[in-house]
Design a protein around this motif. Structure first.
Motif, mmCIF file in Angstrom:
data_model
loop_
_atom_site.group_PDB
_atom_site.id
_atom_site.type_symbol
_atom_site.label_atom_id
_atom_site.label_comp_id
_atom_site.label_asym_id
_atom_site.label_seq_id
_atom_site.Cartn_x
_atom_site.Cartn_y
_atom_site.Cartn_z
ATOM 1 N N ALA A 51 83.363 -73.269 -86.607
ATOM 2 C CA ALA A 51 82.173 -74.110 -86.752
ATOM 3 C C ALA A 51 82.156 -74.765 -88.128
ATOM 4 O O ALA A 51 82.597 -74.195 -89.122
ATOM 5 N N VAL A 52 81.632 -75.990 -88.187
ATOM 6 C CA VAL A 52 81.539 -76.734 -89.442
ATOM 7 C C VAL A 52 80.156 -77.388 -89.489
ATOM 8 O O VAL A 52 79.638 -77.888 -88.474
ATOM 9 N N ASP A 71 80.341 -80.389 -83.920
ATOM 10 C CA ASP A 71 81.182 -79.670 -82.970
ATOM 11 C C ASP A 71 82.481 -80.406 -82.648
ATOM 12 O O ASP A 71 83.436 -79.804 -82.160
ATOM 13 N N THR A 72 82.531 -81.694 -82.907
ATOM 14 C CA THR A 72 83.745 -82.484 -82.694
ATOM 15 C C THR A 72 83.673 -83.741 -83.554
ATOM 16 O O THR A 72 82.577 -84.183 -83.938
ATOM 17 N N VAL A 76 79.134 -87.351 -81.337
ATOM 18 C CA VAL A 76 77.720 -87.718 -81.453
ATOM 19 C C VAL A 76 77.140 -87.207 -82.759
ATOM 20 O O VAL A 76 76.244 -87.828 -83.349
ATOM 21 N N ALA A 77 77.624 -86.083 -83.265
ATOM 22 C CA ALA A 77 77.031 -85.483 -84.463
ATOM 23 C C ALA A 77 77.226 -86.348 -85.695
ATOM 24 O O ALA A 77 76.357 -86.382 -86.573
ATOM 25 N N HIS A 122 90.068 -80.189 -90.308
ATOM 26 C CA HIS A 122 89.413 -79.002 -89.755
ATOM 27 C C HIS A 122 89.585 -78.923 -88.243
ATOM 28 O O HIS A 122 89.955 -77.864 -87.699
ATOM 29 N N PHE A 123 89.315 -80.016 -87.556
ATOM 30 C CA PHE A 123 89.398 -79.970 -86.099
ATOM 31 C C PHE A 123 90.840 -79.936 -85.603
ATOM 32 O O PHE A 123 91.094 -79.460 -84.481
ATOM 33 N N LYS A 124 91.783 -80.376 -86.402
ATOM 34 C CA LYS A 124 93.193 -80.187 -86.058
ATOM 35 C C LYS A 124 93.547 -78.698 -86.125
ATOM 36 O O LYS A 124 94.267 -78.176 -85.276
ATOM 37 N N TRP A 125 93.018 -78.018 -87.140
ATOM 38 C CA TRP A 125 93.236 -76.577 -87.256
ATOM 39 C C TRP A 125 92.575 -75.828 -86.095
ATOM 40 O O TRP A 125 93.148 -74.873 -85.551
#
Length: 250
Positions: A51-52, A71-72, A76-77, A122-125
């Motif tokens: 989570a970030v 979340d991605t 949308v965030a 981060h999301f690649k990890w």
């Protein structure tokens, strides 16, 4: 126990109230009142496990102003505007689950670039971690390397010689090459010795009375020596006749 890690910190960001989206063409920062931000403070991008969260905090006290769970990305965030790379639209949420959309702006383009890179990394990890967990639970598919019915395989083999050159395999044995050419057919020929030459460079005439053994040793043939002897005999006979004639006259 999972620890909280700080991905990036930006000491100054600008928050704007934005009008509702009028159409599907996306948000435009030009529609905001950029000269009068609603709030100015510090931004921290914090990760805890997968989570970030993007946290907006007071510069001095560190009090939380708003929290934006992500979340991605892109999603949308947090969404980039269509007319500038320094502004984003973020969705903040409170503890009760209520959400609102705010405009987020940076004074320098490098700050917005840093935010982009940090979220992508981060999301690649996270994706790699999900793949690792999936491989642990699901067995790997075994590869079938056996030959099917009727399948054949062809192998081209190359044999390398000691000198490094490539050659093909031979069934028979061959004699090793010595580097010397073989003699010509018919055996080794005899080479006649060159004719002897005198001091003045002319040919030396042999005596007519030379024995046959001596003639054979110098390489001449019997026929040549017979003709030479006959010519010498005729010359001697002519000289003898001339002498006798002189004696008769005398």
């Amino acid at each position: 126990m999972e620890y909280e890690s700080v991905l990036i910190v930006k000491p100054e960001v600008f928050i704007y109230k934005i009008p509702p989206r009028a159409s599907n063409r996306g948000y435009r920062a030009a529609d905001w009142n950029l000269g009068e931000p609603t709030w100015t403070g510090r931004m921290r991008l914090v990760a805890k496990g997968t989570a970030v969260n993007l946290k907006l905090e007071d510069k001095t006290s560190g009090a939380l102003f708003a929290n934006c769970p992500i979340d991605t990305y892109p999603g949308v965030a947090i969404e980039a505007v269509s007319d500038s790379s320094r502004y984003f639209v973020i969705r903040v949420q409170d503890d009760n689950g209520r959400s609102a959309f705010l405009g987020l702006g940076f004074g320098d383009r490098s700050d917005s670039f840093d935010l982009n890179v940090a979220l992508q990394d981060h999301f690649k990890w996270v994706k790699n971690q999900e793949q690792i967990e999936k491989e642990k639970t699901e067995p790997k598919q075994q590869l079938d390397l056996g030959f099917k019915d009727g399948e054949t395989i062809k192998i081209n083999m190359r044999i390398t010689k000691k000198d490094g050159s490539e050659g093909t395999a031979r069934t028979g044995k061959t004699k090793p090459s010595t580097g010397i050419l073989p003699p010509p057919p018919g055996g080794i020929g005899k080479i006649a010795p060159p004719p002897a030459s005198g001091a003045g460079g002319g040919s030396v005439r042999q005596s007519p009375g030379t024995s046959p053994a001596h003639r054979a040793s110098v390489g001449g043939t019997g026929t040549e020596w017979t003709d030479y002897a006959s010519a010498g005999g005729q010359q001697q006979q002519q000289q003898q006749n001339a002498t006798n004639a002189n004696w008769v006259q005398f």
